[in-house]
Enzyme design. Structure first.
Site, mmCIF file in Angstrom:
data_model
loop_
_atom_site.group_PDB
_atom_site.id
_atom_site.type_symbol
_atom_site.label_atom_id
_atom_site.label_comp_id
_atom_site.label_asym_id
_atom_site.label_seq_id
_atom_site.Cartn_x
_atom_site.Cartn_y
_atom_site.Cartn_z
ATOM 1 N N SER A 1 37.045 48.456 35.722
ATOM 2 C CA SER A 1 36.753 47.813 37.009
ATOM 3 C C SER A 1 35.367 48.262 37.441
ATOM 4 C CB SER A 1 37.793 48.276 38.035
ATOM 5 O OG SER A 1 37.376 47.936 39.338
ATOM 6 N N TYR B 1 42.639 54.583 42.514
ATOM 7 C CA TYR B 1 42.382 53.433 41.634
ATOM 8 C C TYR B 1 41.061 53.634 40.887
ATOM 9 C CZ TYR B 1 41.594 48.554 40.220
ATOM 10 O OH TYR B 1 41.349 47.413 39.499
HETATM 11 P P1 NAD Z 1 47.395 40.483 38.394
HETATM 12 O O1 NAD Z 1 48.268 41.229 39.327
HETATM 13 O O2 NAD Z 1 47.191 39.033 38.615
HETATM 14 O O3 NAD Z 1 47.903 40.694 36.918
HETATM 15 C C1 NAD Z 1 48.318 41.932 36.430
HETATM 16 C C2 NAD Z 1 49.468 41.741 35.476
HETATM 17 O O4 NAD Z 1 49.807 43.007 34.941
HETATM 18 C C3 NAD Z 1 50.718 41.216 36.160
HETATM 19 O O5 NAD Z 1 51.259 40.149 35.422
HETATM 20 C C4 NAD Z 1 51.655 42.404 36.171
HETATM 21 O O6 NAD Z 1 53.032 42.032 36.059
HETATM 22 C C5 NAD Z 1 51.192 43.141 34.940
HETATM 23 N N1 NAD Z 1 51.551 44.539 34.999
HETATM 24 C C6 NAD Z 1 51.366 45.410 36.028
HETATM 25 N N2 NAD Z 1 51.840 46.596 35.705
HETATM 26 C C7 NAD Z 1 52.348 46.506 34.468
HETATM 27 C C8 NAD Z 1 52.992 47.400 33.614
HETATM 28 N N3 NAD Z 1 53.243 48.666 33.981
HETATM 29 N N4 NAD Z 1 53.372 46.978 32.399
HETATM 30 C C9 NAD Z 1 53.152 45.709 32.020
HETATM 31 N N5 NAD Z 1 52.555 44.803 32.791
HETATM 32 C C10 NAD Z 1 52.163 45.197 34.020
HETATM 33 O O7 NAD Z 1 46.014 41.267 38.424
HETATM 34 P P2 NAD Z 1 44.615 41.025 37.684
HETATM 35 O O8 NAD Z 1 43.591 40.966 38.719
HETATM 36 O O9 NAD Z 1 44.706 39.958 36.691
HETATM 37 O O10 NAD Z 1 44.484 42.440 36.987
HETATM 38 C C11 NAD Z 1 44.289 42.603 35.598
HETATM 39 C C12 NAD Z 1 43.468 43.845 35.374
HETATM 40 O O11 NAD Z 1 42.168 43.643 35.927
HETATM 41 C C13 NAD Z 1 43.997 45.091 36.034
HETATM 42 O O12 NAD Z 1 43.844 46.194 35.156
HETATM 43 C C14 NAD Z 1 43.113 45.255 37.225
HETATM 44 O O13 NAD Z 1 43.037 46.602 37.655
HETATM 45 C C15 NAD Z 1 41.808 44.748 36.700
HETATM 46 N N6 NAD Z 1 40.851 44.345 37.701
HETATM 47 C C16 NAD Z 1 41.095 43.301 38.554
HETATM 48 C C17 NAD Z 1 40.155 42.959 39.500
HETATM 49 C C18 NAD Z 1 40.364 41.847 40.453
HETATM 50 O O14 NAD Z 1 39.550 41.686 41.370
HETATM 51 N N7 NAD Z 1 41.367 41.039 40.327
HETATM 52 C C19 NAD Z 1 38.974 43.663 39.574
HETATM 53 C C20 NAD Z 1 38.749 44.705 38.698
HETATM 54 C C21 NAD Z 1 39.693 45.030 37.762
#
Ligand code: NAD
Length: 586
Positions: free
Chosen positions: A456, A469
């Site tokens: 991130s 985080y």
């Molecule tokens: P999201 O919530 O849409 O998707 C995350 C997915 O991970 C969900 O389907 C959830 O069920 C699954 N998940 C969560 N914990 C889990 C576990 N213990 N085992 C298996 N599956 C699990 O979120 P996203 O934004 O798509 O996030 C994806 C990644 O991107 C994450 O690592 C998040 O930290 C990172 N991220 C997101 C953003 C943002 O702005 N959305 C920014 C920086 C980083």
């Protein structure tokens, strides 16, 4: 040596006797593998063993190589016309009634281009897979065009390939190459292949190497100058062609194939991040691409309709890609982008329904096969079982995307040990488990691969709002950098992705520490609204992930704010520290 279970026979043609080996069931489609320079048919042993499960596989030592006899005199005995006679004699012997699928590497590919572009082999070749060996005619036209209309770019291309062809000039000198190969070069060659080309140690190359290399010098002398100066004007392929280009080939520039559609109208392109000797370093990938191509052509359907045409299909078609957190947001978009490129996808999520939906959508948009797996990435044992199941049922993963993650917001003193444990268990340990288990399988297979970890922008942007985080993501970033150093020697790339604000579900599921349930709901809604206003789509992050794999990028900040933040963290860290003290907007 290593062609275990092969049935050998000798085929007489044009004053030489060729050693021909056959594997697999003769009733199946025939695949003929033609070796290059300085090699013998054994260069194919790993690929042939894999193909023999499905096909009738035929290999032969080119005249003057391995166990085949050499023409006398050598001069003039290796012309492309004579090599075509040999090929036809082999095909008459092994598959008289049915066209064969031709596969060539290096000089095996150079001569196969001749076979597939001359009239007398019409109807004898069902498909041709070419790797690291251009048609001399196409090469001749490529040079002529660039000499005739020399733009700076074209001159650069000419010089680039000219520099890569140093060995071709040397091979044209009399006697010296023979002396070198029968002397020190022949002795050092296995070591050179291991060190420079990362060819695994073992019983390749074979003891016939010095003789193969000395005789094979005539392949160059008998053909190169003549063909490059007077290329045939009608060298059109009369069978579908699959071109596999290793992007790190030290001998051949990728640009050589720029005009190829003109000569091979039914062309499918594949690329690999590897060097020249891919039959030794990437047998799994080659066997899989050859198998798909042969099947597509046997089925009689236009090949372009059966092989994915997505943006990165040349690279990921048929590869096995595992994405965690694939049930939503960035993970789902990434799984779908790989599916569009023709990859086989394993969609992993703790949300069974979300994973199943992603797998289903993947199949709909181009993935030849896609599966859903319900696993919590923080559960070590569940991950171990997953790794075993995936290896057993689908194979070794080519690309692993450790993406599952959860959000956690709140000041340091509001964050409880349980909160810390939860976020580190998923965001950090989930990535560690993935890298340990699937990374080890990749490393043990020894045929490269790629690991992507979703970190991130919070990994390098301090804030009062996200201490836990950000810590988890900073750890993922550093883990990725360390692993990248450790796995580089094994041809495994590691990339850390730093998205920025992306419009996904993460805001509505994030935990806000130190507030009651209704306040948490309010903050979730508010942050979802803010991310919605920013409205950066997860598909763009997915695109950045595929690009990161193709380019083997180390750290990839995605949104403009993530990129700006990364730059500031390097150039103006004090300013970032000052910004970090501001009250968060929620
Ligand atoms: P999201 O919530 O849409 O998707 C995350 C997915 O991970 C969900 O389907 C959830 O069920 C699954 N998940 C969560 N914990 C889990 C576990 N213990 N085992 C298996 N599956 C699990 O979120 P996203 O934004 O798509 O996030 C994806 C990644 O991107 C994450 O690592 C998040 O930290 C990172 N991220 C997101 C953003 C943002 O702005 N959305 C920014 C920086 C980083």
């Amino acid at each position: 040596m290593t062609l275990e279970g092969a049935r050998e026979r000798r085929v007489r043609t044009g004053g030489v006797e060729l050693c021909v080996a056959e594997l697999g069931d003769r009733a199946r489609p025939t695949v003929v593998l033609v070796h290059g320079y300085p090699d013998s048919k054994e260069v194919w042993s790993e690929v042939a063993a894999r193909l023999a499960e499905r096909f009738h596989v035929v290999l032969y030592d080119v005249r003057g190589h391995g166990a085949s006899t050499a023409p006398r005199p050598l001069r003039g005995g290796f012309t492309l016309e004579k090599l075509t006679d040999d090929f036809l004699a082999v095909v008459d012997a092994v598959s008289p009634d049915r066209p064969v699928h031709l596969v060539g590497h290096d000089w095996g590919s150079v001569q196969s281009w001749e076979f597939v572009t001359v009239a007398r082999t019409q109807g004898r070749i069902a498909s041709f897979t070419s790797m690291s060996g251009p048609s001399l005619d196409h090469f001749g036209h490529w040079i002529k065009r660039r000499v005739r209309r020399p733009t700076p770019r074209r001159v650069g291309q000419l010089l680039g390939q000219g520099a890569k062809s140093w060995y071709v000039y040397l091979l044209h000198t009399p006697v010296l190459p023979e002396l070198a190969w029968r002397g020190p070069l022949g002795r050092q060659w296995p070591k050179i292949l291991r060190r420079v080309e990362k060819v695994p140690a073992g019983d390749y190359p074979t003891p016939s190497l010095p003789t193969d290399a000395a005789h094979g010098a005539w392949l160059y002398r008998d053909n190169v100058r003549a063909r490059l100066s007077r290329p045939r004007p009608d060298a059109y392929a009369h069978a579908p062609v699959q071109l596999i280009t290793p992007l790190g080939d030290g001998f051949l520039s990728e640009r050589l194939y720029d005009d190829l559609e003109e000569w091979a109208p039914q062309l499918v392109r594949r690329t690999l991040p590897d060097k020249h000797w891919i039959p030794r370093t990437r047998p799994d990938q080659l066997a899989s691409w050859i198998t798909d191509f042969v099947h597509a052509n046997e089925d009689g359907v236009p090949v372009r309709d059966t092989i994915a045409s997505g943006r990165y299909a040349d690279r990921f078609g048929g590869q096995l890609v595992l994405v965690t957190g694939a049930g939503s947001g960035i993970g789902r978009a990434t799984a779908l982008a790989f599916a569009e490129a023709g990859a086989r996808v394993v969609a992993v999520d703790r949300d069974a329904e979300g994973a199943a939906r992603t797998a289903e959508m993947s199949r709909l948009i181009g993935s030849p096969e896609a599966w859903a797996e319900t696993v919590d990435v923080s559960d070590e044992q569940a991950m171990e079982k997953l790794a075993e199941r995936v290896a057993g049922e689908y194979g070794v993963v080519d690309v692993l995307v450790n993406n599952a993650g959860i959000g956690l917001s709140g000041s340091f003193f509001d964050t409880t040990p349980e909160d810390w444990k939860k976020v580190l268990d998923v965001n950090l340990w989930g990535v560690i488990h993935g890298c340990r288990l699937f990374g080890r399988q990749m490393a043990e297979r020894g045929q490269g691969g790629h690991i992507v970890n979703t970190a991130s922008a919070a990994a390098y942007l301090p804030s009062k709002a996200l201490p836990a985080y950000s810590t988890s993501k900073a750890a993922v970033l550093m883990l990725s950098e360390c692993l990248r150093a450790e796995l580089a020697g094994k041809g495994i790339g590691v990339s850390a992705i730093c998205p920025g604000f992306v419009n996904t579900n993460i805001t509505s599921t994030a935990h806000f520490a130190g507030v009651d349930a209704s306040e948490e709901k309010r903050r979730q809604k508010k942050s979802a609204r803010l991310y919605g206003l920013r409205n950066y789509p997860p598909e763009k992050v997915a695109d950045a992930i595929l690009r990161a794999v193709v380019r083997n990028q180390a750290v990839v900040p995605v949104t403009p704010e993530a990129r700006g933040g990364r730059l500031m963290s390097r150039l103006a860290p004090r300013a970032l520290r000052a910004i970090a003290r501001l009250e968060p907007p929620l």
